[in-house]
Scaffold this motif. Sequence first.
Motif, PDB file in Angstrom:
ATOM      1  N   SER A 199       0.864  -1.181   0.000  1.00  0.00           N
ATOM      2  CA  SER A 199       0.000   0.000   0.000  1.00  0.00           C
ATOM      3  C   SER A 199       0.900   1.229   0.000  1.00  0.00           C
ATOM      4  N   SER A 200       0.732   2.100  -1.002  1.00  0.00           N
ATOM      5  CA  SER A 200       1.594   3.293  -1.076  1.00  0.00           C
ATOM      6  C   SER A 200       1.394   4.182   0.149  1.00  0.00           C
ATOM      7  N   GLY A 201       0.147   4.311   0.610  1.00  0.00           N
ATOM      8  CA  GLY A 201      -0.124   5.145   1.790  1.00  0.00           C
ATOM      9  C   GLY A 201       0.560   4.582   3.030  1.00  0.00           C
ATOM     10  N   LEU A 221       3.170   2.623   3.109  1.00  0.00           N
ATOM     11  CA  LEU A 221       4.627   2.733   2.959  1.00  0.00           C
ATOM     12  C   LEU A 221       5.089   4.166   3.261  1.00  0.00           C
ATOM     13  N   LEU A 222       4.302   5.133   2.809  1.00  0.00           N
ATOM     14  CA  LEU A 222       4.650   6.525   3.103  1.00  0.00           C
ATOM     15  C   LEU A 222       4.564   6.794   4.604  1.00  0.00           C
ATOM     16  N   ARG A 223       3.506   6.267   5.245  1.00  0.00           N
ATOM     17  CA  ARG A 223       3.358   6.485   6.692  1.00  0.00           C
ATOM     18  C   ARG A 223       4.508   5.846   7.463  1.00  0.00           C
ATOM     19  N   LEU A 224       4.948   4.681   7.003  1.00  0.00           N
ATOM     20  CA  LEU A 224       6.088   4.023   7.647  1.00  0.00           C
ATOM     21  C   LEU A 224       7.341   4.890   7.521  1.00  0.00           C
ATOM     22  N   TYR A 254       3.694  17.129   1.966  1.00  0.00           N
ATOM     23  CA  TYR A 254       2.633  17.057   0.948  1.00  0.00           C
ATOM     24  C   TYR A 254       1.352  16.485   1.552  1.00  0.00           C
ATOM     25  N   ILE A 255       1.512  15.395   2.301  1.00  0.00           N
ATOM     26  CA  ILE A 255       0.326  14.719   2.848  1.00  0.00           C
ATOM     27  C   ILE A 255      -0.428  15.653   3.792  1.00  0.00           C
ATOM     28  N   GLU A 256       0.315  16.390   4.613  1.00  0.00           N
ATOM     29  CA  GLU A 256      -0.335  17.301   5.570  1.00  0.00           C
ATOM     30  C   GLU A 256      -1.123  18.397   4.866  1.00  0.00           C
ATOM     31  N   GLY A 271      -2.722  17.804   2.142  1.00  0.00           N
ATOM     32  CA  GLY A 271      -3.742  17.116   1.351  1.00  0.00           C
ATOM     33  C   GLY A 271      -3.356  16.972  -0.111  1.00  0.00           C
ATOM     34  N   GLN A 272      -2.037  17.023  -0.372  1.00  0.00           N
ATOM     35  CA  GLN A 272      -1.581  16.913  -1.769  1.00  0.00           C
ATOM     36  C   GLN A 272      -0.965  15.546  -2.035  1.00  0.00           C
ATOM     37  N   LEU A 273      -0.864  15.221  -3.315  1.00  0.00           N
ATOM     38  CA  LEU A 273      -0.181  13.979  -3.688  1.00  0.00           C
ATOM     39  C   LEU A 273       1.324  14.194  -3.584  1.00  0.00           C
ATOM     40  N   VAL A 274       2.031  13.152  -3.233  1.00  0.00           N
ATOM     41  CA  VAL A 274       3.495  13.174  -3.211  1.00  0.00           C
ATOM     42  C   VAL A 274       3.946  13.219  -4.685  1.00  0.00           C
ATOM     43  N   PRO A 275       4.999  13.986  -5.014  1.00  0.00           N
ATOM     44  CA  PRO A 275       5.402  14.090  -6.432  1.00  0.00           C
ATOM     45  C   PRO A 275       5.633  12.714  -7.080  1.00  0.00           C
ATOM     46  N   ASP A 300      -1.675  -1.373  -3.980  1.00  0.00           N
ATOM     47  CA  ASP A 300      -2.860  -0.613  -3.547  1.00  0.00           C
ATOM     48  C   ASP A 300      -2.468   0.857  -3.329  1.00  0.00           C
ATOM     49  N   GLY A 301      -3.155   1.767  -4.008  1.00  0.00           N
ATOM     50  CA  GLY A 301      -2.876   3.205  -3.854  1.00  0.00           C
ATOM     51  C   GLY A 301      -1.921   3.759  -4.906  1.00  0.00           C
ATOM     52  N   PHE A 302      -1.395   2.916  -5.725  1.00  0.00           N
ATOM     53  CA  PHE A 302      -0.467   3.287  -6.791  1.00  0.00           C
ATOM     54  C   PHE A 302      -0.783   2.416  -8.004  1.00  0.00           C
ATOM     55  N   PRO A 303      -0.905   2.978  -9.205  1.00  0.00           N
ATOM     56  CA  PRO A 303      -0.695   4.371  -9.589  1.00  0.00           C
ATOM     57  C   PRO A 303      -1.914   5.245  -9.302  1.00  0.00           C
ATOM     58  N   ARG A 304      -1.652   6.533  -9.134  1.00  0.00           N
ATOM     59  CA  ARG A 304      -2.729   7.503  -8.920  1.00  0.00           C
ATOM     60  C   ARG A 304      -2.722   8.579 -10.007  1.00  0.00           C
ATOM     61  N   THR A 305      -1.711   8.587 -10.848  1.00  0.00           N
ATOM     62  CA  THR A 305      -1.641   9.568 -11.949  1.00  0.00           C
ATOM     63  C   THR A 305      -1.187   8.834 -13.205  1.00  0.00           C
ATOM     64  N   PRO A 334       1.432   9.597 -15.257  1.00  0.00           N
ATOM     65  CA  PRO A 334       2.879   9.296 -15.250  1.00  0.00           C
ATOM     66  C   PRO A 334       3.231   8.104 -14.349  1.00  0.00           C
ATOM     67  N   GLN A 335       2.524   7.959 -13.219  1.00  0.00           N
ATOM     68  CA  GLN A 335       2.793   6.803 -12.345  1.00  0.00           C
ATOM     69  C   GLN A 335       2.403   5.502 -13.058  1.00  0.00           C
ATOM     70  N   ALA A 336       1.264   5.533 -13.754  1.00  0.00           N
ATOM     71  CA  ALA A 336       0.805   4.330 -14.470  1.00  0.00           C
ATOM     72  C   ALA A 336       1.794   3.971 -15.576  1.00  0.00           C
TER      73      ALA A 336
HETATM   74  P1  AMP Z   1      -3.721   6.622   1.213  1.00  0.00           P
HETATM   75  O1  AMP Z   1      -3.505   5.936   2.541  1.00  0.00           O
HETATM   76  O2  AMP Z   1      -3.602   5.713   0.038  1.00  0.00           O
HETATM   77  O3  AMP Z   1      -4.998   7.429   1.190  1.00  0.00           O
HETATM   78  O4  AMP Z   1      -2.517   7.681   1.050  1.00  0.00           O
HETATM   79  C1  AMP Z   1      -2.311   8.708   1.993  1.00  0.00           C
HETATM   80  C2  AMP Z   1      -1.630   9.876   1.308  1.00  0.00           C
HETATM   81  O5  AMP Z   1      -0.352   9.468   0.799  1.00  0.00           O
HETATM   82  C3  AMP Z   1      -2.373  10.440   0.097  1.00  0.00           C
HETATM   83  O6  AMP Z   1      -3.354  11.372   0.460  1.00  0.00           O
HETATM   84  C4  AMP Z   1      -1.233  11.075  -0.691  1.00  0.00           C
HETATM   85  O7  AMP Z   1      -0.862  12.330  -0.163  1.00  0.00           O
HETATM   86  C5  AMP Z   1      -0.080  10.100  -0.451  1.00  0.00           C
HETATM   87  N1  AMP Z   1      -0.043   9.060  -1.510  1.00  0.00           N
HETATM   88  C6  AMP Z   1      -0.361   7.751  -1.398  1.00  0.00           C
HETATM   89  N2  AMP Z   1      -0.226   7.124  -2.564  1.00  0.00           N
HETATM   90  C7  AMP Z   1       0.199   8.054  -3.444  1.00  0.00           C
HETATM   91  C8  AMP Z   1       0.492   8.037  -4.830  1.00  0.00           C
HETATM   92  N3  AMP Z   1       0.383   6.923  -5.556  1.00  0.00           N
HETATM   93  N4  AMP Z   1       0.892   9.200  -5.397  1.00  0.00           N
HETATM   94  C9  AMP Z   1       1.043  10.332  -4.697  1.00  0.00           C
HETATM   95  N5  AMP Z   1       0.753  10.426  -3.397  1.00  0.00           N
HETATM   96  C10 AMP Z   1       0.327   9.295  -2.763  1.00  0.00           C
END
Ligand code: AMP
Length: 155
Positions: free
Chosen positions: A36-38, A40-43, A58-60, A62-66, A89-94, A96-98
């Motif tokens: 899960s991208s979310g 992994l980012l939280r970790l 970025y997350i704080e 409410g934006q997507l991570v670049p 899960d959670g990737f791709p979201r754009t 370019p990511q796809a």
């Molecule tokens: P989620 O738990 O999937 O809702 O992700 C939490 C936050 O992490 C999102 O609101 C984004 O800021 C960031 N994030 C997660 N996945 C992505 C992604 N594929 N691309 C960019 N930002 C992401």
Amino acid sequence: MVARMLFRAVIMGPPGSGKGTISDRIVKHFALKHLSSGDLLRLNIQKKTEIGILAKSYIEQGQLVPDDVITRLIVQELNNFGEHNWLLDGFPRTVPQAQALDKAHQINTVIDLNVPFQTIKDRLTARWIHPGSGRVYNTEFNPPKVSVRIFLFFI
Ligand code: AMP
């Protein structure tokens, strides 16, 4: 010799569509790796890694991570899975990511969750996240043990 087909799956859907919950059930039944991208980012935020510190800003807001940052992180993690079957899960979201994912791995299954808007709205209204741990609660069916709003934020 017959080459074994690897299961390379992506689960898609808007926030609140149940990606995390359904992914947990699928990985339990089919012994897949779940990324899960979310999560992994939280970790990374918890561990205060370079990516975590950057992602937090970025997350704080409410934006997507670049795209380049999240893509590097996810593709590296998927490469580490080697010959395991996995569910992303959670990737791709754009777009370019796809495109980057398509270049790196051959995806053979996409699960697209189609949930009515009102159901999503109801779920998200009840969802709270503990910023320190990233734990997700639902005030209706999985409430936090200690309901102190100052420690929780709505996402
Ligand atoms: P989620 O738990 O999937 O809702 O992700 C939490 C936050 O992490 C999102 O609101 C984004 O800021 C960031 N994030 C997660 N996945 C992505 C992604 N594929 N691309 C960019 N930002 C992401």
